[in-house]
Every structure is written in structure tokens, then in C-alpha cells.
Design a protein around this motif. Structure first.
Motif, PDB file in Angstrom:
ATOM      1  N   THR A 175       0.813  -1.225   0.000  1.00  0.00           N
ATOM      2  CA  THR A 175       0.000   0.000   0.000  1.00  0.00           C
ATOM      3  C   THR A 175       0.842   1.268   0.000  1.00  0.00           C
ATOM      4  O   THR A 175       0.462   2.259  -0.621  1.00  0.00           O
ATOM      5  N   TYR A 220      -3.232   2.603  10.310  1.00  0.00           N
ATOM      6  CA  TYR A 220      -4.369   2.825   9.412  1.00  0.00           C
ATOM      7  C   TYR A 220      -4.471   1.695   8.385  1.00  0.00           C
ATOM      8  O   TYR A 220      -5.558   1.136   8.161  1.00  0.00           O
ATOM      9  N   GLU A 221      -3.358   1.331   7.765  1.00  0.00           N
ATOM     10  CA  GLU A 221      -3.382   0.274   6.755  1.00  0.00           C
ATOM     11  C   GLU A 221      -3.706  -1.079   7.382  1.00  0.00           C
ATOM     12  O   GLU A 221      -4.377  -1.909   6.769  1.00  0.00           O
ATOM     13  N   ARG A 243      -7.403  -0.982   7.966  1.00  0.00           N
ATOM     14  CA  ARG A 243      -8.117  -1.078   6.687  1.00  0.00           C
ATOM     15  C   ARG A 243      -8.110  -2.510   6.153  1.00  0.00           C
ATOM     16  O   ARG A 243      -9.113  -3.002   5.634  1.00  0.00           O
ATOM     17  N   TYR A 293     -10.570  -4.455   8.182  1.00  0.00           N
ATOM     18  CA  TYR A 293     -11.931  -4.059   7.806  1.00  0.00           C
ATOM     19  C   TYR A 293     -12.348  -4.769   6.527  1.00  0.00           C
ATOM     20  O   TYR A 293     -13.466  -5.284   6.413  1.00  0.00           O
ATOM     21  N   ASN A 294     -11.453  -4.827   5.553  1.00  0.00           N
ATOM     22  CA  ASN A 294     -11.756  -5.499   4.285  1.00  0.00           C
ATOM     23  C   ASN A 294     -11.961  -6.998   4.473  1.00  0.00           C
ATOM     24  O   ASN A 294     -12.627  -7.642   3.665  1.00  0.00           O
ATOM     25  N   ALA A 336     -10.441  -4.113  13.490  1.00  0.00           N
ATOM     26  CA  ALA A 336     -10.246  -2.951  12.614  1.00  0.00           C
ATOM     27  C   ALA A 336     -10.505  -1.664  13.376  1.00  0.00           C
ATOM     28  O   ALA A 336      -9.745  -0.684  13.269  1.00  0.00           O
ATOM     29  N   MET A 339      -7.916   1.409  14.146  1.00  0.00           N
ATOM     30  CA  MET A 339      -8.240   2.752  13.675  1.00  0.00           C
ATOM     31  C   MET A 339      -8.192   3.757  14.828  1.00  0.00           C
ATOM     32  O   MET A 339      -7.775   4.905  14.645  1.00  0.00           O
ATOM     33  N   PHE A 378      -4.184   9.723   3.487  1.00  0.00           N
ATOM     34  CA  PHE A 378      -5.516   9.710   4.076  1.00  0.00           C
ATOM     35  C   PHE A 378      -5.644  10.878   5.041  1.00  0.00           C
ATOM     36  O   PHE A 378      -4.652  11.481   5.454  1.00  0.00           O
ATOM     37  N   ASP A 394     -11.075  10.211   7.199  1.00  0.00           N
ATOM     38  CA  ASP A 394     -11.092   8.818   6.737  1.00  0.00           C
ATOM     39  C   ASP A 394     -11.046   7.858   7.931  1.00  0.00           C
ATOM     40  O   ASP A 394     -11.761   6.846   7.964  1.00  0.00           O
ATOM     41  N   TYR A 423     -14.088   5.151   9.238  1.00  0.00           N
ATOM     42  CA  TYR A 423     -13.894   3.727   9.497  1.00  0.00           C
ATOM     43  C   TYR A 423     -14.326   3.367  10.916  1.00  0.00           C
ATOM     44  O   TYR A 423     -14.972   2.337  11.145  1.00  0.00           O
ATOM     45  N   SER A 439     -17.531   0.965  11.645  1.00  0.00           N
ATOM     46  CA  SER A 439     -17.217  -0.296  12.335  1.00  0.00           C
ATOM     47  C   SER A 439     -18.134  -0.481  13.534  1.00  0.00           C
ATOM     48  O   SER A 439     -18.621  -1.587  13.799  1.00  0.00           O
TER      49      SER A 439
END
Length: 554
Positions: free
Chosen positions: A99, A174-175, A178, A181-182, A189, A193, A209, A213, A217, A221
Motif C-alpha cells: 500500500t 491505518y493500513e 483497513r 476491515y476489508n 479494525a 483505527m 488519508f 477517513d 472507518y 465499524s
């Protein structure tokens, strides 16, 4: 955009990411494969160094950061196994090669074609995929849950109070959040965050970001976890930061309606207008057992359970001299870990030279470790077994044949129907959840392999700094890896029925790289060595064994 000043490692390499060819996923399933990423890492450092020399004025910021990133790489090269054995380091290495590369590519447009020409010509380097990033993220949460690790401690590079790595940045958190979360892991997640938000406010850094953002999230969530009130609260915080946020404006009336309907339902319940209380569904016995076993498994992984006194007081250590005449000349150190079923540790039964030969032969053949599908009998990958494995035959090298002979000497069993030597390297947070080595009656396995697996021999080819124990969930026994030792146990009763007390698991590796190799022995050829008797155990029944006890600290 200015690159992140506090990122652990080389995020400036993002401009290369979208232009290079990705390798097959699942690098995260074996630490041995993650090591190859350091070659990619070094190649990108060299390329960017040359590129920066050409673009000194325009990319002076990148060059300044590159020096910082090179230090992290040098730190890794000083002790690669321990560096990559740290799950935080392994995660951030994968992250900056996935990422982070995407983010920085967007920020640097001039000179992209030049960089593309360099990178695309490198056919001998590996790049991780987003699947690797997701796997690494899930591994960190697995470690967090199994070993009761605090998210804040993890983000600061601490594992069980010991600082092993550079702190994670807001971008790292953050990554990670994320990726979880995905994968629909909204609880973890949300936690990451929250940590990303804390660090974002502390750092004076520009990211790809924004604070809004992170807040979005967190809010969504909460909603997906059924907490609409907190979802509404965090959405208001989002609007305070970004009043024009389109999704936040649309979500607020939806949340308010849900809260009002819930309050109305509760008022009706209090007034008795909804009729009789619905009977709460009880968990199925299998589910209830699974929850208990999970707790026992995690406690054993943490080393919080003692073997019962009635067993431990009978355990002994001795030299093994029977089973084979050779043992009279070279007796084996034998330590009893449990009785009935007997769990034995043989010490110093594989040399460092043999270990290196086994590892060298296995590396080129590594594939994602698989398990037997109970319905089809086919070998398939599974989320509950994160590692890579390879198989070595006796005829390939004298070292492998010698190890097989040694197994026969140690166990007193025939190798006529034994499987090839399986070599396993566990990945980031690598583990194998509770299972049996033998096949149960309903499972279509081992039909052509000389009968069921009668015994297991597990060689430990590395020490593990933290975690990685072999645990027996029914016995309350934790066996922590000791390099050059081997664990041995019988999987079947003398009648040939599976011994359900041998259910075991490989705990997640918290710090270090875990290498093992194992030999599974089958019933064929054991008729005169281990004759049958009439002892019988019904399917699914575990005989009475002493109850494990929580560890007491003095």
C-alpha cells in the motif's frame, strides 16, 4: 505530498509499486519466504538511490528519507531471522512494499517512466500482494488475541513488555485497520483505527488519508458491530472535522431512526406488550466444546497451565538404551512430559549440520501447508494452518535416510509405511489450530498409506524466542520448542482406535522463526512391534484424564 517522516521503513518506494509484476501470494505463510522480500527491498533502495542522484533537486526530500530507511534495512540484515521473526517488522515490510508504494506513486508523477524502465527489468525480485498484507494483518490480531497483547503496546513495538521493533506510525496502524476491515474483522479494525487516530494527532505528518477517513472507518465499524449509538457519536465527530462529508450526512438520519426503533422496542418490552420472552437458544454442544477448547488452547499457548500433580510427580528423565543395539553405544536423553498417553521429548537427536541440510533442501519446494478435507480426503489449504511445507525422501540424501533410521531407533517402530519427512516453516504469527494426526472413521484419508497414523515424531529445528509451543488441549500440556530435540507420541490405542487425548495444536509464533520437521508412522509393519489388544474407545469419547490446573506463581 510529503512522505511520512515517521514510517518505520521505506515507504518512498511506492512509486514503483503499480509498475512492477507481482509474485504469487502467500508470502506471509512462511518466514523463509518473507526473507526474499529483503532482496526486493535492497534492489529498490539501489534503484531509488541512483534515481535520486539524477533528480537531486526535485527529490531531495526522498533522498533524505532514504538514508533513514536504509538504516532500518541494515538493522534487518544484521540478524534476518530475529528481525523477520518479529511480526511487527514482518507486517511493516509487507506494508511498505504494497500500500505504501501505491500512495507515493500518486505523489510523484515526473520521472515515473524512468523508474518503470529500471524496475520492470528486474525479474529476480519478489513483491508481496495485498493478500500477503491481509494475511499479515490477520496474523497480528491472532497474536493479539492469543497472547492478550495490548494494541497500544503492539503499535509501540512491544511484545509482552519487550521492545523488539521501531514504533508503528499512524499510516501503519491505518493500513492494518483497513486490511482487517476489508476482511470483515470489524472489532479489530476499529481498535487499530483508534490507534491510528491517536498517532495521527501526535504526528506532524502528511498522509494519503485524512483524519476524516479514520473517523469514518471507526464510526461504520461501530455500526457493523451493532453499536448504533457510538456510530452516531463518531459520525458527528466526522462532520465536525469535515462538514461536507457526503456519506456522514446520509448516515446520521439512518442511525437516528435505528436508535429510535430500538428505544421503542425496549419500552414495549418493559410494558410487556411484546408477549412472552423468547426462549434463548442454547449453544450447540459442539460449539460450546469449541469455545472451551479455544480458551484452553490460548491459555496453554501462554504457558498458564500446569500438568496435574498426580502426573507430574511420576515424570522422569533417563537415557534410552533399548529399542536398538546402537543405543547402547549412543544412548538418547529421554524426558517424559506426560503419562498415559505418553508424551516424550528426545533431546539432541538432530545436529545443526543436519538441520541446515534439511532446510536447504526444503526451501525451493515450499508450498502452502495443507490439511486433509474430511469429506473428500483431498489435501487443501486452510486458514487454521498458516505455514509452508515440503517433503523430502530418504533416497534424495544420506542425511534424510539417517534421520529416518534414527526415528526407528528412538521409537522402536518400523519405517516400512512411514511418510516422507515433512519440513515446515511457520509464517507471520504461524500456527496450526487443535487437530488430530490420525484419521477418524468418517474421514477418507490414509487408505492407501498402510493404515492409520500410529505415531508422530516432531523435530524442533529452531529455538523460538516467544510462542510457538506444541500444546495438548485435553492434557493441559505445553511443550515449548527446544532446538535439536524431538517430541514423540502414539496417536492410536493398542486396539487401533484413535486416542482422542492426543488432540494438539501449534501455537502462533510471537517472536522468532519456527522450523520443524516431522515423521508420521503408519500401522503397516508394526504388527509384531506393537501388537493389537482389545482396548477400545468409542468414536468421539475422551477417556477420563487428570484435569489440567492453572499455573500458580510464587
Amino acid at each position: 505530498m510529503v512522505p511520512n517522516l515517521n514510517l518505520l521503513h521505506v515507504i518512498c518506494f511506492a512509486l514503483l509499486f503499480g509498475l512492477c509484476v507481482r509474485t504469487h501470494a502467500e508470502l506471509f505463510t512462511a518466514i523463509a519466504d518473507v526473507e526474499h522480500l529483503l532482496e526486493t527491498h535492497k534492489r529498490i533502495i539501489d534503484d531509488l538511490d541512483f534515481y535520486i542522484e539524477k533528480e537531486e533537486k526535485r527529490l531531495s526530500t526522498l533522498k533524505r528519507h532514504l538514508n533513514l530507511y536504509r538504516k532500518e534495512h541494515e538493522k534487518a540484515m544484521e540478524d534476518i531471522p530475529n528481525y523477520l521473526g518479529n511480526p511487527i517488522n514482518a507486517f511493516t515490510l509487507i506494508k511498505r512494499l504494497t500500500t505504501d508504494l501505491d500512495h507515493i506513486e500518486d505523489s510523484i508523477k515526473i520521472g515515473t517512466e524512468y523508474t518503470k524502465n529500471i524496475t520492470m527489468n528486474h525479474t529476480d525480485v519478489k513483491y508481496p500482494t495485498l493478500e500477503d498484507l491481509a494475511g499479515a494483518a490477520q496474523a497480528l490480531t491472532r497474536l493479539q488475541e492469543t497472547y492478550h497483547l495490548d494494541v497500544k503496546d503492539l503499535s509501540e513495538g512491544k511484545l509482552n513488555g519487550v521492545i523488539y521493533s521501531t514504533p508503528m506510525s499512524a499510516g501503519d496502524c491505518y493500513e492494518l485497520g483497513r486490511a482487517l476491515y476489508n476482511e470483515k474483522d470489524y472489532k479489530n479494525a476499529r481498535a487499530w483505527m483508534h490507534e491510528a487516530l491517536r498517532k495521527y494527532k501526535e504526528e506532524n505528518t502528511t498522509y494519503s488519508f485524512k483524519e476524516s477517513d479514520i473517523l469514518e472507518y471507526i464510526g461504520f465499524s461501530y455500526y457493523l458491530l451493532g453499536d448504533t449509538r457510538n456510530a452516531l457519536e463518531w459520525t458527528h465527530k466526522l462532520l465536525a472535522v469535515d462538514p461536507a462529508h457526503p456519506r456522514a450526512k446520509g448516515n446520521i438520519p439512518h442511525y437516528q431512526k435505528s436508535i429510535a426503533e430500538e428505544e421503542l422496542r425496549l419500552r414495549k418490552e418493559r410494558r410487556g406488550e411484546t408477549g412472552a420472552e423468547p426462549e434463548q437458544e442454547k449453544p450447540a454442544p459442539s460449539t460450546e466444546y469449541g469455545q472451551k477448547e479455544r480458551k484452553a488452547y490460548e491459555a496453554l499457548c501462554r504457558g498458564e497451565v500446569d500438568v496435574p500433580l498426580e502426573i507430574s510427580k511420576k515424570l522422569t528423565c533417563r537415557y534410552l538404551t533399548e529399542n536398538h543395539p546402537f543405543l547402547r553405544l549412543a544412548p538418547i536423553k529421554m524426558e517424559m512430559m506426560y503419562l498415559n498417553p505418553d508424551i516424550v521429548i528426545f533431546h539432541d537427536v538432530i545436529s545443526d549440520g543436519e538441520i541446515e541440510t534439511v532446510k536447504r533442501m526444503a526451501r525451493p519446494r515450499f508450498k502452502r501447508a495443507v490439511v486433509h478435507d474430511p469429506k473428500t480426503g483431498e489435501l487443501v489449504p486452510a486458514h487454521y494452518r498458516i505455514s509452508k511445507s515440503a517433503w523430502l525422501r530418504d533416497g534424495e540424501a544420506e542425511t534424510i535416510a539417517r534421520i529416518t533410521r534414527r526415528v526407528s531407533h528412538m521409537t522402536g517402530l518400523s519405517m516400512d509405511s512411514a511418510e516422507e519427512l515433512q519440513v515446515v516453516n511457520y509464517g507471520i504469527g504461524g500456527h496450526y489450530e487443535p487437530h488430530y494426526d490420525f484419521a477418524r472413521k468418517r474421514e477418507n484419508a490414509f487408505a492407501k498409506q498402510g493404515g492409520n497414523r500410529i505415531a508422530t515424531v516432531l523435530f524442533y529445528m529452531s529455538d523460538v524466542a516467544q510462542g510457538g509451543a506444541t500444546v495438548f488441549t485435553e492434557l493441559g500440556l505445553s511443550v515449548f520448542p527446544v532446538k535439536r530435540a524431538a517430541a514423540f507420541w502414539m496417536n492410536l490405542h493398542p486396539s487401533g482406535e484413535g486416542d482422542f487425548a492426543t488432540r494438539h495444536a501449534a501455537c502462533p509464533v510471537l517472536q522468532g522463526s519456527k522450523w520443524v520437521c516431522n515423521k508420521w508412522l503408519h500401522q503397516g509393519g508394526q504388527e509384531l512391534l506393537k501388537p493389537c489388544n482389545l482396548e477400545y474407545q468409542k468414536e468421539g469419547i475422551i477417556r477420563q484424564i487428570p484435569r489440567p490446573v492453572p499455573k500458580t506463581y510464587r
